[in-house]
Design an enzyme around this catalytic site. Structure first.
Site, PDB file in Angstrom:
ATOM      1  N   LYS A 119       0.707  -1.141   0.151  1.00  0.00           N
ATOM      2  CA  LYS A 119      -0.304   0.499   0.056  1.00  0.00           C
ATOM      3  C   LYS A 119       0.310   1.297  -0.028  1.00  0.00           C
ATOM      4  O   LYS A 119       0.479   1.919  -1.064  1.00  0.00           O
ATOM      5  CB  LYS A 119      -0.727  -0.064   1.319  1.00  0.00           C
ATOM      6  CG  LYS A 119      -1.856  -1.233   1.260  1.00  0.00           C
ATOM      7  CD  LYS A 119      -3.019  -0.682   2.422  1.00  0.00           C
ATOM      8  CE  LYS A 119      -2.029  -1.374   3.458  1.00  0.00           C
ATOM      9  NZ  LYS A 119      -1.249  -2.207   4.402  1.00  0.00           N
ATOM     10  N   THR A 120       1.537   1.485   1.137  1.00  0.00           N
ATOM     11  CA  THR A 120       2.561   2.570   0.823  1.00  0.00           C
ATOM     12  C   THR A 120       3.578   2.818  -0.086  1.00  0.00           C
ATOM     13  O   THR A 120       3.120   4.006  -1.038  1.00  0.00           O
ATOM     14  CB  THR A 120       3.706   2.298   2.202  1.00  0.00           C
ATOM     15  OG1 THR A 120       2.622   2.176   3.671  1.00  0.00           O
ATOM     16  CG2 THR A 120       4.488   3.697   2.587  1.00  0.00           C
ATOM     17  N   ASP A 176      -1.825   7.935   4.273  1.00  0.00           N
ATOM     18  CA  ASP A 176      -1.616   6.241   4.076  1.00  0.00           C
ATOM     19  C   ASP A 176      -2.240   5.631   5.665  1.00  0.00           C
ATOM     20  O   ASP A 176      -2.591   6.691   6.326  1.00  0.00           O
ATOM     21  CB  ASP A 176      -0.643   6.560   4.616  1.00  0.00           C
ATOM     22  CG  ASP A 176       0.177   5.096   4.299  1.00  0.00           C
ATOM     23  OD1 ASP A 176      -0.141   3.928   4.007  1.00  0.00           O
ATOM     24  OD2 ASP A 176       1.803   4.988   3.942  1.00  0.00           O
ATOM     25  N   GLU A 177      -2.430   4.578   6.251  1.00  0.00           N
ATOM     26  CA  GLU A 177      -2.614   4.433   7.369  1.00  0.00           C
ATOM     27  C   GLU A 177      -4.208   5.148   7.619  1.00  0.00           C
ATOM     28  O   GLU A 177      -4.514   5.441   8.583  1.00  0.00           O
ATOM     29  CB  GLU A 177      -1.864   4.582   8.390  1.00  0.00           C
ATOM     30  CG  GLU A 177      -0.699   4.581   8.227  1.00  0.00           C
ATOM     31  CD  GLU A 177       0.006   2.831   8.667  1.00  0.00           C
ATOM     32  OE1 GLU A 177      -1.151   1.975   8.838  1.00  0.00           O
ATOM     33  OE2 GLU A 177       0.583   2.582   8.277  1.00  0.00           O
ATOM     34  N   GLN A 197      -5.504  -3.498  10.530  1.00  0.00           N
ATOM     35  CA  GLN A 197      -4.772  -3.304  11.439  1.00  0.00           C
ATOM     36  C   GLN A 197      -5.668  -1.953  12.044  1.00  0.00           C
ATOM     37  O   GLN A 197      -4.247  -0.974  12.455  1.00  0.00           O
ATOM     38  CB  GLN A 197      -3.510  -2.855  10.494  1.00  0.00           C
ATOM     39  CG  GLN A 197      -2.914  -3.998   9.884  1.00  0.00           C
ATOM     40  CD  GLN A 197      -1.760  -3.389   9.359  1.00  0.00           C
ATOM     41  OE1 GLN A 197      -1.107  -2.680   9.642  1.00  0.00           O
ATOM     42  NE2 GLN A 197      -2.109  -3.201   8.049  1.00  0.00           N
ATOM     43  N   ARG A 223       5.174  -7.476  11.369  1.00  0.00           N
ATOM     44  CA  ARG A 223       6.178  -6.939  10.582  1.00  0.00           C
ATOM     45  C   ARG A 223       7.036  -7.764  10.662  1.00  0.00           C
ATOM     46  O   ARG A 223       8.419  -7.117  10.159  1.00  0.00           O
ATOM     47  CB  ARG A 223       6.453  -6.146  12.084  1.00  0.00           C
ATOM     48  CG  ARG A 223       4.996  -5.606  12.865  1.00  0.00           C
ATOM     49  CD  ARG A 223       5.112  -3.590  11.253  1.00  0.00           C
ATOM     50  NE  ARG A 223       3.639  -4.467  11.132  1.00  0.00           N
ATOM     51  CZ  ARG A 223       3.294  -4.132   9.720  1.00  0.00           C
ATOM     52  NH1 ARG A 223       3.456  -3.061   9.291  1.00  0.00           N
ATOM     53  NH2 ARG A 223       2.065  -4.681   9.084  1.00  0.00           N
TER      54      ARG A 223
END
Ligand SMILES: Nc1ncnc2c1ncn2[C@@H]1O[C@H](COP(=O)(O)OP(=O)(O)OP(=O)(O)O)[C@@H](O)[C@H]1O
Ligand SMILES: [Mg+2]
Length: 744
Positions: free
Chosen positions: A33-34, A220-221, A251, A608
């Protein structure tokens, strides 16, 4: 078109090329995504000829922002400095600095941190005679913050309170809190967003100006935005609707800070023309890690089902180890890192230790120190919260904005100027009466009744500050800081003290001076003036993760919350115990969504990891001085057994278990037995008991008890019980595996 876009899969490309109109990219962890956002910015500039000036990209931390800018720079090679890439808070500060006068504030407003907020709240409670045993300051601040996240004003809060006395009271305190902030020309963190929304709503011309400027907006996020942040973005985007948000509902981990998952789930309602793209291929983790993550999150009921797969290798199993206590756990983790590094399996920075709360860092920190391993704790005591740093910053704040009463009051007697508490409260009373700032009251101190002999001292202070203010224009921030240090004798005093602590404080001050220098240089590079307000603003917005330097080789210790968006080859999830993670509160809560939020946090933690993931827990743990016995976390138990390695080879144990239970030594049978065993039963030991290098009669050394003679050795089930007569503390019985006696 250049081939950089070929490094994206077809869905990712679709997202990059879809530049016009609202777009929601909803995808699981590590699906790029990022990376899509970065390429999208590059594509807009490179292929669509969009002026970098017209792009706004919002990230969750300043660190993520600078990484994104760097990456765009690498792809495009120009213009990245004029894109606005920053956090919600930084973006809003920049806007407010230019226009907040339209709301009646001064453009040189101060930003209050949590400490400042608490001090202010204490003052207010005293003034309003609030019983802080009933209305705790922290809880009042939390309620106010929550209201701000939802854009609820004091008036609205009061209206909603209807007949509820408590709520009415909180609303009154909220109103007073806002009045005080305004008087001090200060904003708290939440206000940064709230006031920008207010500005946009009240001043159409300002809004239009920014709508024209930010024709392309990316966030983002997105799953962790709150109502106020969403309002901010949707106002900005309402004209051109070129808004691209990326996120993962699995998330979402900031509900306690007001994040509103409805923003992601309801995006298509607010923007009915929105395109939705899902990414399903994970590029970050091994198959085993990804499967573990998928299995754990599948236990949440309130979620949109997702498939996430990877072409990466199967990889190692998830390691799980249980220890006697937290010390053993920390020793193991640090030992593993040291060992891996010795064997050349990675740099220190390839390892991250993630825990649920900051307090858990201590043991790991101690073990790293002992083992001489460089580490960095993200979070914990903030550099800027240290006394000496706050003192000096408050001088700078006073010079920058003398309406900031908190700053002025903090430094009026630093160094000691003999201005007593009674005098200070007289000044404050006068300021309240006349409705002026504390500093303005000091300036007209001769008018304050019964100020008496203190007047000359106060005048001395005012002259001192005015002198510095007059220099502020001509000096750089560094020169100004050094002038303050020289004139106050701050460092001279510390030098005279000459203790370890005072030397550490001087080092911190040196560090602050370096920061002013770095700020100056960065300003010159960007071609922006390096002003005092700018410096204070940058500091106010620094989050802990921002201080992590990717060029330095250290192990990172941080909370799961801070790890969002990051990735590491090796991850240790420690303290995996019911009561710690998931937290006791979430287990006891009537609202099952609290437990689901913890599970999402676990999903963030697992995802992660790129190559190896280790989970650890302790049977007993000291919490606030009490020993707790915790069960292995349900999240560990939610990982299917076949994905877990328990610390010893199945084959080694095979004869014992199978013989004792069935007499059948077939591997599959043995696996069944194994699978039926609860995790708690498998305790891992740091030292192998069968390799004792001492015997009865030998002299040995124990780390804590010193030297003694071995009196007896008894073979137990899994370990030897050793009796030692120590010179200093007498006879002790201990397990060899834990005692780590050394023969001398
Ligand atoms: N098409 C691709 N080819 C190769 N590597 C990729 C591709 N897409 C993403 N990656 C890599 O996968 C990793 C994860 O990507 P990224 O951080 O963008 O994922 P994300 O969806 O933002 O994750 P998170 O949900 O944790 O924020 C990064 O190392 C990234 O460089
Ligand atoms: Mg990301």
């Amino acid at each position: 078109m250049r081939d950089i876009y070929n490094t994206l899969n077809s869905r990712q490309q679709e997202a990059v090329f879809h530049t016009e109109g609202p777009l929601l990219i909803l995808a699981g962890a590590g699906s790029g995504k990022t990376r899509v956002l970065t390429h999208r910015i590059a594509y807009l500039i490179d292929e669509k000829g969009v002026n970098p000036w017209n792009i706004l990209a919002i990230t969750f931390t300043n660190k993520a922002a600078s990484e994104m800018r760097e990456r765009v720079d690498k792809i495009v090679g120009f213009g990245s400095e004029s894109i606005w890439v920053s956090t919600f808070h930084s973006t809003c500060v920049r806007i407010l600095r230019r226009h907040i006068d339209r709301l009646g504030y001064d453009n040189s407003f101060t930003i209050y941190d949590t400490d400042d907020q608490k001090t202010l709240m204490k003052d207010i409670c005293r003034r309003l005679n609030v019983d802080t045993k009933i209305y705790k300051e922290r809880s009042l601040l939390a309620q106010i913050s929550h209201a701000k996240d939802e854009l609820i004003t004091p008036d609205e809060m009061e209206m909603n309170a209807a007949g509820d006395y408590n709520k009415k009271k909180v609303a009154a305190i909220y109103r007073e809190y806002q009045t005080s902030l305004r008087k001090n020309n200060a904003l708290d963190f939440d206000d940064l967003i709230v006031k920008t929304v207010e500005l946009f709503q009240n001043c159409g011309d300002v809004l239009e100006n920014y709508q024209e400027r930010f024709k392309y907006i990316m966030v983002d996020e997105y799953q962790d935005t709150n109502t106020a942040q969403f309002k901010f973005v949707s106002l900005l985007a309402s004209k051109y609707e070129n808004l691209c948000v990326v996120g993962d509902d699995d998330q979402s981990i900031y509900k306690f800070r007001g994040a509103n998952i409805g923003n992601i789930l309801g995006f298509e309602h607010v923007f009915p023309d929105a395109a939705v793209i899902r990414l399903e291929q994970n590029y970050r983790s091994t198959q085993n890690i990804l499967r573990a993550a998928n299995e754990v999150i599948a236990h949440n009921t309130a979620r949109k089902p997702k498939t996430l797969w990877t072409e990466n290798q199967e990889g190692e199993k998830i390691h799980f180890r249980q220890f006697m206590n937290g010390y053993e756990e920390a020793e193991y983790v640090v030992g593993e890192i040291a060992g891996a590094r010795r064997e050349g399996k990675g740099m220190y920075k390839d390892f991250a230790v993630l825990y649920r709360t900051n307090a858990q860092s201590r043991l790991f920190e101690e073990k790293c120190l002992l083992a001489n391993i460089p580490y960095k704790i993200v979070g914990g005591v903030n550099f800027y919260a240290r006394k000496e740093i706050k003192d000096l910053l408050c001088y700078l704040k006073t010079i920058d904005n003398a309406k900031d009463d908190l700053a002025v009051r903090r430094i009026i007697n630093v160094p000691k100027r003999g201005i007593g508490a009674t005098t200070l409260s007289r000044v404050q009373d006068y300021a309240d009466q006349m409705d002026i700032s504390f500093y303005d009251a000091l300036r007209v101190a001769e008018e304050i009744p019964s100020i008496g002999r203190s007047l000359s001292k106060i005048d001395g202070f005012v002259t001192f500050i005015q002198g510095l203010k007059s220099k502020a224009e001509a000096y750089t921030v560094r020169e100004l800081l050094e002038e303050i240090i020289r004139l106050t004798g701050y460092v001279t005093e510390l030098e005279a003290e000459d203790t370890e602590e005072s030397r550490a404080r001087i080092e911190n001050i040196d560090e602050l001076i370096s920061k002013t220098e770095a700020y100056q240089e960065a300003g010159e590079e960007r071609g922006e003036p390096a002003t005092l307000s700018g410096f204070l603003e940058e500091i106010a917005l620094i989050a802990d993760i921002d201080s992590v330097d990717p060029d330095q080789d250290y192990v990172l210790l941080m909370t799961l919350h801070s790890a969002k968006g990051l990735e590491f080859p090796n991850v240790f999830l420690v303290g995996m115990e019911d009561g710690i993670f998931p937290s006791y509160m979430s287990i006891m809560s009537d609202d099952c969504s609290d437990l689901e939020e913890e599970r999402r946090l676990c999903y963030v933690g697992i995802t992660r990891a790129m190559k190896e993931l280790t989970m650890t827990s302790a049977r007993q743990r000291m919490i606030r001085g009490d020993v707790q016995y915790n069960k292995v976390s349900r999240f560990v138990r939610e990982v299917p057994r076949e994905l877990v390695d328990l610390g010893y080879k199945v084959e080694e144990k095979k004869p014992k278990i199978s013989e004792s239970l069935t007499g059948d030594s077939s591997l599959s049978k043995m696996r069944q037995v194994f699978a039926a065993k609860p995790f708690q039963a498998t305790q891992f030991k740091v030292t192998k008991a069968d390799s004792l290098d001492y015997q009865i009669g030998d002299t040995v050394r124990h780390v804590k008890f010193g030297v003694g003679v071995v009196k007896n050795i008894v073979e137990g089930g899994r370990d030897y019980e050793v009796t030692v007569d120590f010179d200093k503390v007498g006879v002790k019985k201990m397990f060899a595996g834990f005692a780590k006696l050394k023969k001398i």
